[in-house]
Design a protein around this motif. Sequence first.
Motif, short mmCIF file in Angstrom:
data_model
loop_
_atom_site.label_atom_id
_atom_site.label_comp_id
_atom_site.label_asym_id
_atom_site.label_seq_id
_atom_site.Cartn_x
_atom_site.Cartn_y
_atom_site.Cartn_z
N LEU A 112 -4.95 1.88 -1.88
CA LEU A 112 -4.22 1.30 -3.00
C LEU A 112 -4.12 -0.21 -2.80
CD1 LEU A 112 -1.27 3.83 -3.54
CD2 LEU A 112 -3.44 3.69 -4.78
N PRO A 127 -6.71 1.83 3.79
CA PRO A 127 -5.79 1.86 2.66
C PRO A 127 -6.56 1.90 1.34
CG PRO A 127 -5.06 0.25 4.28
CD PRO A 127 -6.43 0.70 4.72
N VAL A 153 2.40 10.68 3.62
CA VAL A 153 1.45 9.64 4.00
C VAL A 153 1.90 9.02 5.32
CG1 VAL A 153 0.42 7.43 3.35
CG2 VAL A 153 0.80 9.19 1.62
N TYR A 168 2.60 4.98 -1.94
CA TYR A 168 1.50 5.90 -1.68
C TYR A 168 1.91 7.34 -2.00
CZ TYR A 168 -1.92 2.75 0.46
OH TYR A 168 -2.87 1.79 0.67
N PHE A 228 -9.11 7.88 -3.71
CA PHE A 228 -7.86 8.12 -4.45
C PHE A 228 -8.05 9.24 -5.48
CE2 PHE A 228 -4.90 6.71 -7.97
CZ PHE A 228 -3.76 7.21 -7.37
#
Length: 406
Positions: free
Chosen positions: A16, A14, A64, A55, A27
């Motif tokens: 974020l 992940p 996503v 996301y 990102f």
Amino acid sequence: MSDSTRWIVVVEEPFLPADAGGRVETFSFLTAASAAGIRMQVLVPAREELDIASYEEAIPGSAVIRLRRDDSPRAHLTTKPFMHASRPVAPLRRALEATPPRADAVISYSCRSSHLGEEIARIWKLPHLVRAHNVDSEFFRVLARSSTGPKAVAYEMEYHKLRLAELALHHSPLVTCIADISLEDHEWRRTRASVPTFHLPPFLPVGALRAGTGATGSAGDPGAAGGADPGEQRLVFVGSLDTPTNIEALRWFLGGCWPTIRVRHPQAIFQVVGRRPEDGLAAWLGGFDGVELHTDVPSVAGYLAAASLSVNPMRSGSGVNIKAIEAMASGTPVVSTETGSRGLGWTAGTHLLVADGPGEFAAAACDLLADPRRAAAIGAAGRAYVLRELDHGSLIRQIQEHLGGS
């Protein structure tokens, strides 16, 4: 660039909030590809559920999908590296075999997820680019050497598993090319791999690459005082505070450099900014005069903007230190060790200062604190380098070229 280009991107974890170097770079790549009109399916290995809506809002036009990650003890007890075993292939394989191809290419945005990308490339017969953020085996070798007891044994075992995995990756018929973030890593890999390799510099947040005024003053005016109060002298270190290489760097700097800096500049403040501080770190930092700890902040940009200079005292590791480039992008002058400055073709003494011994490192920092005009010139040159070399459009085009125009 055609908006019909479709990529399936497998990330490492992940990303974020984008609050650490690897997450920032991942990102930034995804937002750059989205802005270029590329449609993406982004596969995110994760232990916990993801806020998919957040996301997808952050990466417009993308779908996503969470891949369930398994970090149970059995993931450690296989011949595969833990980073592969904990990101299992079987559920992805079943989904792919039941779905017609929906992409023009697959990108594994980390060597840690490359085995998943290989499976997609095999089943859907797609070109496959692997983004290498560092040499993973070397990172675990450092961890093994700096640890003791069962932890050192576990790291040593992972190191040997990763060496075999890297050997397979370097000669995989399911990999079209490998894009190293670091020049040095590219030179290391290209002599070992039959798969084509190339150097692809890091992506930074689009806000950091806006031309014009930098975060710490005018990029065109080497005499600018910068974003910090001219009467204050702030040094900043940015990085994850549960990473052994970062802790090693802090201990080296505070033990060998900070006392000298405080003697010459008694009002100087050293700000340590990062996430997830390891146990005991706050108490240890509290034993030093002039040191502040700022944890889990929403953004490091304000700290960089207010700093007189950024220090990057890394002693080990590979890849590119994103924290140093973020500081340069903001126009903040950087003092780094040789290890911390590896990865790009910048020039020591022009774009940043490089020193390896504690006395030399402290002297470089003190010289910039005593000479704001020179500090601003170093900061401006570093920012100009970043704006010139890390343009998003150019980096995305390089990826497309190596994928055969997909």
